[in-house]
Motif scaffolding. Structure first.
Motif, PDB file in Angstrom:
ATOM      1  N   GLY A 193       0.827  -1.201   0.000  1.00 29.82           N
ATOM      2  CA  GLY A 193       0.000   0.000   0.000  1.00 29.82           C
ATOM      3  C   GLY A 193       0.862   1.251   0.000  1.00 29.82           C
ATOM      4  N   ALA A 194       0.230   2.399  -0.155  1.00 28.43           N
ATOM      5  CA  ALA A 194       0.976   3.659  -0.242  1.00 28.43           C
ATOM      6  C   ALA A 194       1.823   3.895   1.002  1.00 28.43           C
ATOM      7  CB  ALA A 194       0.016   4.827  -0.464  1.00 28.43           C
ATOM      8  N   VAL A 195       1.210   3.757   2.184  1.00 22.09           N
ATOM      9  CA  VAL A 195       1.957   3.985   3.417  1.00 22.09           C
ATOM     10  C   VAL A 195       2.983   2.885   3.632  1.00 22.09           C
ATOM     11  CG1 VAL A 195       1.778   4.116   5.936  1.00 22.09           C
ATOM     12  CG2 VAL A 195       0.153   5.354   4.510  1.00 22.09           C
ATOM     13  N   GLY A 196       2.613   1.642   3.325  1.00 20.81           N
ATOM     14  CA  GLY A 196       3.545   0.538   3.488  1.00 20.81           C
ATOM     15  C   GLY A 196       4.814   0.727   2.677  1.00 20.81           C
ATOM     16  N   ARG A 197       4.666   1.157   1.442  1.00 16.73           N
ATOM     17  CA  ARG A 197       5.841   1.406   0.603  1.00 16.73           C
ATOM     18  C   ARG A 197       6.699   2.519   1.189  1.00 16.73           C
ATOM     19  NH1 ARG A 197       3.693   1.207  -5.705  1.00 16.73           N
ATOM     20  NH2 ARG A 197       2.449  -0.693  -5.527  1.00 16.73           N
ATOM     21  N   LEU A 198       6.045   3.561   1.656  1.00 16.01           N
ATOM     22  CA  LEU A 198       6.790   4.696   2.201  1.00 16.01           C
ATOM     23  C   LEU A 198       7.494   4.332   3.495  1.00 16.01           C
ATOM     24  CD1 LEU A 198       4.164   7.452   1.421  1.00 16.01           C
ATOM     25  CD2 LEU A 198       6.486   7.381   0.510  1.00 16.01           C
ATOM     26  N   VAL A 199       6.817   3.582   4.363  1.00 15.03           N
ATOM     27  CA  VAL A 199       7.457   3.152   5.606  1.00 15.03           C
ATOM     28  C   VAL A 199       8.709   2.340   5.287  1.00 15.03           C
ATOM     29  CG1 VAL A 199       7.232   1.587   7.578  1.00 15.03           C
ATOM     30  CG2 VAL A 199       5.416   3.220   7.074  1.00 15.03           C
ATOM     31  N   ALA A 200       8.620   1.430   4.318  1.00 14.46           N
ATOM     32  CA  ALA A 200       9.776   0.605   3.945  1.00 14.46           C
ATOM     33  C   ALA A 200      10.927   1.465   3.438  1.00 14.46           C
ATOM     34  CB  ALA A 200       9.363  -0.418   2.891  1.00 14.46           C
ATOM     35  N   GLN A 201      10.611   2.484   2.635  1.00 18.28           N
ATOM     36  CA  GLN A 201      11.662   3.331   2.074  1.00 18.28           C
ATOM     37  C   GLN A 201      12.297   4.226   3.140  1.00 18.28           C
ATOM     38  OE1 GLN A 201      10.667   4.904  -2.108  1.00 18.28           O
ATOM     39  NE2 GLN A 201       8.681   4.134  -1.426  1.00 18.28           N
ATOM     40  N   PHE A 202      11.468   4.855   3.968  1.00 17.11           N
ATOM     41  CA  PHE A 202      12.022   5.695   5.045  1.00 17.11           C
ATOM     42  C   PHE A 202      12.814   4.849   6.041  1.00 17.11           C
ATOM     43  CE2 PHE A 202       8.524   8.860   4.076  1.00 17.11           C
ATOM     44  CZ  PHE A 202       9.381   9.905   3.738  1.00 17.11           C
ATOM     45  N   ALA A 203      12.303   3.652   6.347  1.00 21.54           N
ATOM     46  CA  ALA A 203      13.006   2.778   7.287  1.00 21.54           C
ATOM     47  C   ALA A 203      14.370   2.388   6.737  1.00 21.54           C
ATOM     48  CB  ALA A 203      12.166   1.535   7.570  1.00 21.54           C
ATOM     49  N   ALA A 204      14.417   2.025   5.461  1.00 20.55           N
ATOM     50  CA  ALA A 204      15.689   1.639   4.853  1.00 20.55           C
ATOM     51  C   ALA A 204      16.689   2.788   4.919  1.00 20.55           C
ATOM     52  CB  ALA A 204      15.464   1.217   3.400  1.00 20.55           C
ATOM     53  N   ALA A 205      16.194   4.009   4.682  1.00 24.86           N
ATOM     54  CA  ALA A 205      17.085   5.174   4.734  1.00 24.86           C
ATOM     55  C   ALA A 205      17.616   5.401   6.143  1.00 24.86           C
ATOM     56  CB  ALA A 205      16.343   6.418   4.244  1.00 24.86           C
ATOM     57  N   ARG A 206      16.854   4.959   7.141  1.00 22.14           N
ATOM     58  CA  ARG A 206      17.275   5.110   8.545  1.00 22.14           C
ATOM     59  C   ARG A 206      18.024   3.890   9.076  1.00 22.14           C
ATOM     60  NH1 ARG A 206      12.729   7.922  12.387  1.00 22.14           N
ATOM     61  NH2 ARG A 206      12.709  10.011  11.459  1.00 22.14           N
ATOM     62  N   GLY A 207      18.141   2.852   8.251  1.00 23.98           N
ATOM     63  CA  GLY A 207      18.841   1.651   8.692  1.00 23.98           C
ATOM     64  C   GLY A 207      17.981   0.686   9.469  1.00 23.98           C
ATOM     65  N   VAL A 208      16.652   0.882   9.442  1.00 27.37           N
ATOM     66  CA  VAL A 208      15.711  -0.010  10.127  1.00 27.37           C
ATOM     67  C   VAL A 208      15.264  -1.096   9.150  1.00 27.37           C
ATOM     68  CG1 VAL A 208      13.455  -0.158  11.258  1.00 27.37           C
ATOM     69  CG2 VAL A 208      14.937   1.817  11.686  1.00 27.37           C
ATOM     70  N   ARG A 209      15.225  -2.353   9.602  1.00 27.54           N
ATOM     71  CA  ARG A 209      14.821  -3.465   8.747  1.00 27.54           C
ATOM     72  C   ARG A 209      13.308  -3.652   8.813  1.00 27.54           C
ATOM     73  NH1 ARG A 209      18.975  -6.995   7.631  1.00 27.54           N
ATOM     74  NH2 ARG A 209      17.544  -7.704   5.977  1.00 27.54           N
ATOM     75  N   VAL A 210      12.713  -4.002   7.668  1.00 23.66           N
ATOM     76  CA  VAL A 210      11.259  -4.157   7.593  1.00 23.66           C
ATOM     77  C   VAL A 210      10.900  -5.488   6.946  1.00 23.66           C
ATOM     78  CG1 VAL A 210       9.095  -3.204   6.712  1.00 23.66           C
ATOM     79  CG2 VAL A 210      10.952  -1.657   7.369  1.00 23.66           C
ATOM     80  N   LEU A 211      10.093  -6.272   7.649  1.00 25.92           N
ATOM     81  CA  LEU A 211       9.478  -7.462   7.064  1.00 25.92           C
ATOM     82  C   LEU A 211       8.088  -7.055   6.603  1.00 25.92           C
ATOM     83  CD1 LEU A 211       9.073 -10.493   6.482  1.00 25.92           C
ATOM     84  CD2 LEU A 211       8.410 -10.772   8.884  1.00 25.92           C
ATOM     85  N   GLY A 212       7.834  -7.190   5.316  1.00 27.57           N
ATOM     86  CA  GLY A 212       6.544  -6.794   4.774  1.00 27.57           C
ATOM     87  C   GLY A 212       5.672  -7.995   4.456  1.00 27.57           C
ATOM     88  N   LEU A 213       4.397  -7.907   4.789  1.00 29.73           N
ATOM     89  CA  LEU A 213       3.424  -8.941   4.454  1.00 29.73           C
ATOM     90  C   LEU A 213       2.432  -8.397   3.433  1.00 29.73           C
ATOM     91  CD1 LEU A 213       2.567 -10.409   8.000  1.00 29.73           C
ATOM     92  CD2 LEU A 213       4.427 -11.052   6.456  1.00 29.73           C
ATOM     93  N   VAL A 214       2.162  -9.187   2.398  1.00 28.59           N
ATOM     94  CA  VAL A 214       1.165  -8.834   1.387  1.00 28.59           C
ATOM     95  C   VAL A 214       0.203 -10.009   1.248  1.00 28.59           C
ATOM     96  CG1 VAL A 214       2.671  -7.250   0.132  1.00 28.59           C
ATOM     97  CG2 VAL A 214       2.652  -9.676  -0.487  1.00 28.59           C
ATOM     98  N   ARG A 215      -0.963  -9.752   0.677  1.00 27.77           N
ATOM     99  CA  ARG A 215      -1.974 -10.802   0.588  1.00 27.77           C
ATOM    100  C   ARG A 215      -2.016 -11.486  -0.772  1.00 27.77           C
ATOM    101  NH1 ARG A 215      -7.242  -7.864   3.016  1.00 27.77           N
ATOM    102  NH2 ARG A 215      -6.390  -6.107   1.849  1.00 27.77           N
ATOM    103  N   ARG A 216      -1.199 -11.014  -1.707  1.00 32.71           N
ATOM    104  CA  ARG A 216      -1.140 -11.618  -3.041  1.00 32.71           C
ATOM    105  C   ARG A 216       0.309 -11.949  -3.370  1.00 32.71           C
ATOM    106  NH1 ARG A 216      -1.603  -8.283  -6.818  1.00 32.71           N
ATOM    107  NH2 ARG A 216      -1.226  -6.420  -5.560  1.00 32.71           N
ATOM    108  N   ASP A 217       0.529 -13.102  -4.027  1.00 35.32           N
ATOM    109  CA  ASP A 217       1.882 -13.468  -4.426  1.00 35.32           C
ATOM    110  C   ASP A 217       2.483 -12.409  -5.348  1.00 35.32           C
ATOM    111  OD1 ASP A 217       1.704 -15.797  -2.964  1.00 35.32           O
ATOM    112  OD2 ASP A 217       1.183 -17.070  -4.683  1.00 35.32           O
ATOM    113  N   ALA A 218       1.645 -11.819  -6.207  1.00 31.85           N
ATOM    114  CA  ALA A 218       2.144 -10.816  -7.148  1.00 31.85           C
ATOM    115  C   ALA A 218       2.691  -9.595  -6.434  1.00 31.85           C
ATOM    116  CB  ALA A 218       1.033 -10.403  -8.117  1.00 31.85           C
TER     117      ALA A 218
END
Length: 325
Positions: A150-175
């Motif tokens: 989702g929009a926020v999920g993508r942004l959280v992952a990007q901001f976290a990566a820039a800060r050195g925080v690791r993110v495990l993301g869950l999605v409901r579709r294989d695609a």
């Protein structure tokens, strides 16, 4: 002027309509803005349905974020000038050809920032960065989130990566895993796979997330709680599937977990000026450097708002759906 309104709460693809409204006049400390572009957010659609935390009186306006051009100044406004591009992320009723906003709440848009980026610069990116700050995690810490595509999920992952925080993301579709990989976002697992817990454990490599962000509700919230480490925090950010959280009492008790709610507008209202300024500075810097991207999936004329709302609900979009005024 023309504005998007609805006379009843309901499906945005059925109740949104264009109507004529008086041209608003700015009061003291306010400006009138000619709207250029506005994104469609989930909270906009929830408000139209009558299921959000804010429920306006009918007939009601719509929209909360936009980029536009200052058209008229109210008394006492000296910080802005006519013809200046500005953005807002907290003004209700921006889905109209003109809107009035408090001058202090508008953000001047630098020339180097496109209209498409400026239109979605504040609400989702600032909420995502505020959420990350709210989680109080440090470099090398892990967090886990659902609706990672989702929009926020993508942004959280990007901001976290820039800060050195690791993110495990869950999605409901294989695609969704491949879609995020195409954006450079890794460490994503599809819960549609029977072995998703094993895959998640392999990514975590023995680490336990300090925080979890749930945007789905129901059983999905319990899935996140089960992945948290001792003393972890589960944050409820949204309820796309259910308005209730199905949580294991055992996980809550034995992990001594904390459950909190996060509503961006409330957090922003109580945030001190120094923190807000620092987060906005980081936001602009990350977007300007390319560490964080704000893609656009489609742009619709505002008189096709029903079609735009339907397009916004399609899974697997590459970015935001915008309305052009």
């Amino acid at each position: 002027m023309h504005a998007l309104i609805r006379s009843a709460f309901g499906d945005p693809t059925e109740v949104l309509e264009v109507a004529e409204r008086p041209l608003p006049e700015p009061g003291a400390g306010q400006v009138r803005v000619r709207t250029v572009l506005s994104p469609i957010h989930n909270h906009d659609l929830w408000t139209i349905r009558g299921t959000y935390g804010y429920k306006p009186e009918l007939p009601a306006a719509s929209g909360t974020e936009a980029v536009g051009v200052v058209d008229a100044l109210g008394d006492g406004v000296e910080s802005l000038k006519v013809g200046q591009r500005v953005a807002t992320g907290g003004t209700f009723g921006v889905w109209s050809e003109y809107f009035v906003a408090n001058a202090a709440g508008l953000v001047p848009v630098p020339d180097a920032v496109s209209d498409e980026t400026a239109a979605q610069l504040i609400s989702m990116p600032f909420s995502a960065l505020s959420l990350l700050d709210f989680l109080d995690v440090q470099p090398a810490d892990w967090i886990v989130q659902n609706t990672a595509n989702g929009a926020v999920g993508r942004l959280v992952a990007q901001f976290a990566a820039a800060r050195g925080v690791r993110v495990l993301g869950l999605v409901r579709r294989d695609a969704g895993v491949d879609e995020l990989a195409g954006l450079g976002i890794r460490d994503v697992v599809s819960t549609a796979s029977d072995d998703w817990r094993e895959r998640a454990a392999a990514i975590l490599g023995g680490n336990a997330p300090r925080a979890a962000v749930d945007s789905v509700g129901g059983e999905a919230a319990g899935d996140l709680l089960s992945l948290l480490g001792d003393g972890g925090t589960l944050v409820s950010f949204g309820s796309m599937a259910s308005g209730t959280l199905q949580l294991s009492a055992g996980d809550l008790i034995f992990k001594q977990a904390t459950v909190k709610g996060f509503w961006g507008s409330k957090v922003s209202q109580t945030m001190d000026a120094a923190t807000r300024g620092a987060l906005f500075a980081e936001l602009v810097q990350r977007i300007g450097s390319g560490e964080v991207s704000l893609p656009v999936d489609a742009v619709f004329p505002f008189d096709q708002a029903r079609r735009a709302a339907a397009a916004s609900a399609v899974p697997g979009r590459d970015g935001k759906v915008l309305l052009r005024f």
